[in-house]
Design a protein around this motif. Structure first.
Motif, PDB file in Angstrom:
ATOM      1  N   UNK A 145      -5.780  10.938  -6.205  1.00  0.00           N
ATOM      2  CA  UNK A 145      -6.282  11.053  -4.837  1.00  0.00           C
ATOM      3  C   UNK A 145      -7.722  11.544  -4.815  1.00  0.00           C
ATOM      4  N   UNK A 146      -8.111  12.362  -5.782  1.00  0.00           N
ATOM      5  CA  UNK A 146      -9.486  12.863  -5.842  1.00  0.00           C
ATOM      6  C   UNK A 146     -10.498  11.750  -6.061  1.00  0.00           C
ATOM      7  N   UNK A 147     -10.066  10.619  -6.595  1.00  0.00           N
ATOM      8  CA  UNK A 147     -10.953   9.482  -6.823  1.00  0.00           C
ATOM      9  C   UNK A 147     -11.027   8.549  -5.620  1.00  0.00           C
ATOM     10  N   UNK A 148     -10.151   8.736  -4.640  1.00  0.00           N
ATOM     11  CA  UNK A 148     -10.206   7.961  -3.413  1.00  0.00           C
ATOM     12  C   UNK A 148      -9.692   6.541  -3.476  1.00  0.00           C
ATOM     13  N   UNK A 149      -8.588   6.260  -4.170  1.00  0.00           N
ATOM     14  CA  UNK A 149      -8.104   4.871  -4.205  1.00  0.00           C
ATOM     15  C   UNK A 149      -7.677   4.350  -2.837  1.00  0.00           C
ATOM     16  N   UNK A 150      -7.058   5.200  -2.032  1.00  0.00           N
ATOM     17  CA  UNK A 150      -6.647   4.766  -0.699  1.00  0.00           C
ATOM     18  C   UNK A 150      -7.830   4.459   0.184  1.00  0.00           C
ATOM     19  N   UNK A 151      -8.860   5.291   0.100  1.00  0.00           N
ATOM     20  CA  UNK A 151     -10.056   5.070   0.906  1.00  0.00           C
ATOM     21  C   UNK A 151     -10.757   3.769   0.503  1.00  0.00           C
ATOM     22  N   UNK A 152     -10.830   3.514  -0.811  1.00  0.00           N
ATOM     23  CA  UNK A 152     -11.466   2.270  -1.255  1.00  0.00           C
ATOM     24  C   UNK A 152     -10.658   1.062  -0.788  1.00  0.00           C
ATOM     25  N   UNK A 153      -9.341   1.123  -0.949  1.00  0.00           N
ATOM     26  CA  UNK A 153      -8.508   0.005  -0.506  1.00  0.00           C
ATOM     27  C   UNK A 153      -8.654  -0.218   0.999  1.00  0.00           C
ATOM     28  N   UNK A 154      -8.666   0.873   1.768  1.00  0.00           N
ATOM     29  CA  UNK A 154      -8.842   0.736   3.221  1.00  0.00           C
ATOM     30  C   UNK A 154     -10.174   0.080   3.558  1.00  0.00           C
ATOM     31  N   UNK A 155     -11.215   0.438   2.812  1.00  0.00           N
ATOM     32  CA  UNK A 155     -12.548  -0.093   3.117  1.00  0.00           C
ATOM     33  C   UNK A 155     -12.663  -1.582   2.809  1.00  0.00           C
ATOM     34  N   UNK A 156     -11.741  -2.114   2.008  1.00  0.00           N
ATOM     35  CA  UNK A 156     -11.768  -3.543   1.670  1.00  0.00           C
ATOM     36  C   UNK A 156     -11.080  -4.406   2.727  1.00  0.00           C
ATOM     37  N   UNK A 157     -10.283  -3.804   3.586  1.00  0.00           N
ATOM     38  CA  UNK A 157      -9.473  -4.584   4.524  1.00  0.00           C
ATOM     39  C   UNK A 157     -10.336  -5.441   5.440  1.00  0.00           C
ATOM     40  N   UNK A 205      -2.845   3.842  -5.209  1.00  0.00           N
ATOM     41  CA  UNK A 205      -2.083   5.006  -5.621  1.00  0.00           C
ATOM     42  C   UNK A 205      -2.426   5.421  -7.037  1.00  0.00           C
ATOM     43  N   UNK A 206      -1.874   6.532  -7.496  1.00  0.00           N
ATOM     44  CA  UNK A 206      -2.125   7.013  -8.852  1.00  0.00           C
ATOM     45  C   UNK A 206      -1.155   6.408  -9.866  1.00  0.00           C
ATOM     46  N   UNK A 207      -1.585   6.376 -11.125  1.00  0.00           N
ATOM     47  CA  UNK A 207      -0.692   6.029 -12.240  1.00  0.00           C
ATOM     48  C   UNK A 207      -0.077   4.640 -12.059  1.00  0.00           C
ATOM     49  N   UNK A 208      -0.858   3.707 -11.530  1.00  0.00           N
ATOM     50  CA  UNK A 208      -0.324   2.380 -11.202  1.00  0.00           C
ATOM     51  C   UNK A 208      -0.243   1.445 -12.403  1.00  0.00           C
ATOM     52  N   UNK A 209      -1.070   1.668 -13.402  1.00  0.00           N
ATOM     53  CA  UNK A 209      -1.232   0.675 -14.461  1.00  0.00           C
ATOM     54  C   UNK A 209      -0.456   1.062 -15.721  1.00  0.00           C
ATOM     55  N   UNK A 210      -0.160   0.060 -16.511  1.00  0.00           N
ATOM     56  CA  UNK A 210       0.486   0.306 -17.790  1.00  0.00           C
ATOM     57  C   UNK A 210       1.994   0.359 -17.741  1.00  0.00           C
ATOM     58  N   UNK A 211       2.584   0.260 -16.545  1.00  0.00           N
ATOM     59  CA  UNK A 211       4.035   0.334 -16.422  1.00  0.00           C
ATOM     60  C   UNK A 211       4.696  -0.998 -16.159  1.00  0.00           C
ATOM     61  N   UNK A 212       3.941  -2.077 -16.267  1.00  0.00           N
ATOM     62  CA  UNK A 212       4.518  -3.400 -16.097  1.00  0.00           C
ATOM     63  C   UNK A 212       4.522  -3.924 -14.676  1.00  0.00           C
ATOM     64  N   UNK A 213       3.876  -3.227 -13.732  1.00  0.00           N
ATOM     65  CA  UNK A 213       3.800  -3.738 -12.365  1.00  0.00           C
ATOM     66  C   UNK A 213       2.927  -4.986 -12.345  1.00  0.00           C
ATOM     67  N   UNK A 214       3.368  -5.981 -11.600  1.00  0.00           N
ATOM     68  CA  UNK A 214       2.743  -7.312 -11.655  1.00  0.00           C
ATOM     69  C   UNK A 214       1.601  -7.429 -10.653  1.00  0.00           C
TER      70      UNK A 214
END
Length: 210
Positions: A36-48, A140-149
């Motif tokens: 959350x400190x890196x602002x993933x939600x804010x960046x995603x919102x700004x792309x909408x 969100x956090x920790x999204x990568x490396x777990x096989x999510x497509x």
């Protein structure tokens, strides 16, 4: 490796242009990864809005709406970084209700919220039918490396010092989980787009894979 400083406005426009270049007639599943400190939600919102203005409908998903029940998340304590790392988020539910339906051959019907953390009950959100060229933006956090497509992955890279400075004291117990994530998963080594955000006002693009 070339790292290019960029304004936040130009970052959003460049990311939107990059996403517009991908599969114009099919769904596009985009993961924006970072604490959350890196602002993933804010960046995603700004792309909408930029994506919509360019002609692609957008559905926003945040993994805070895909938590596992409190009885599971908090089984080993309210501030256990190992549980946060491996058992906090309902990745199976995210795959089943969002990523798989938005993937090749999927139904195109997704659920935007699966769990209400405030009530600790199912959110009971209705299904949303995706338009044929919709972008599904998941943050969100920790999204990568777990096989999510995901079709495109964006990783927001932040130093541990900046992470600790920008994380509220009550949430700093999560820091070891992000350290472990950086060491074991190394998302910056394979994400499609990496943005360094030690200073949110002065992001920098890592351009080796652009």
């Amino acid at each position: 490796m070339r790292v290019r400083p960029v304004s936040t406005g130009n970052l959003v426009n460049e990311l939107a242009d990059f996403l517009m270049s991908r599969e114009p007639d099919s769904y596009l599943r985009v993961g924006v990864d970072g604490p959350s400190a890196a602002g993933p939600g804010e960046l995603a919102d700004s792309l909408v809005d930029p994506l919509r203005e360019r002609g692609r409908p957008v559905v926003r998903i945040d993994t805070s709406d895909f938590l596992r029940p409190a009885s599971v998340r908090l089984e080993f304590g309210r501030d256990n970084p190992d549980t946060f790392y491996a058992g906090w988020f309902d990745e199976a539910g995210l795959a089943r209700e969002v990523l798989d339906p938005a993937g090749p051959g999927g139904s195109g019907r997704v659920v935007t919220k699966l769990w209400n953390a405030a009530t600790d009950r199912a959110a009971r959100s209705p299904y949303v039918s995706l338009e044929k060229n919709a972008v599904v933006l998941v943050s969100g956090p920790l999204l990568l490396g777990g096989g999510l497509a995901f079709d495109v992955t964006v990783h927001l890279e932040i130093s541990e010092g900046a992470l600790l400075r920008r994380t509220p004291e009550a949430e700093r117990w999560t820091a070891p989980a992000f350290r472990r994530y950086a060491e074991e998963v190394a998302p910056a080594s394979f994400a499609d787009i990496v943005v360094r955000v030690d200073d949110l006002r002065r992001p920098a693009l890592v351009e080796e894979r652009w």
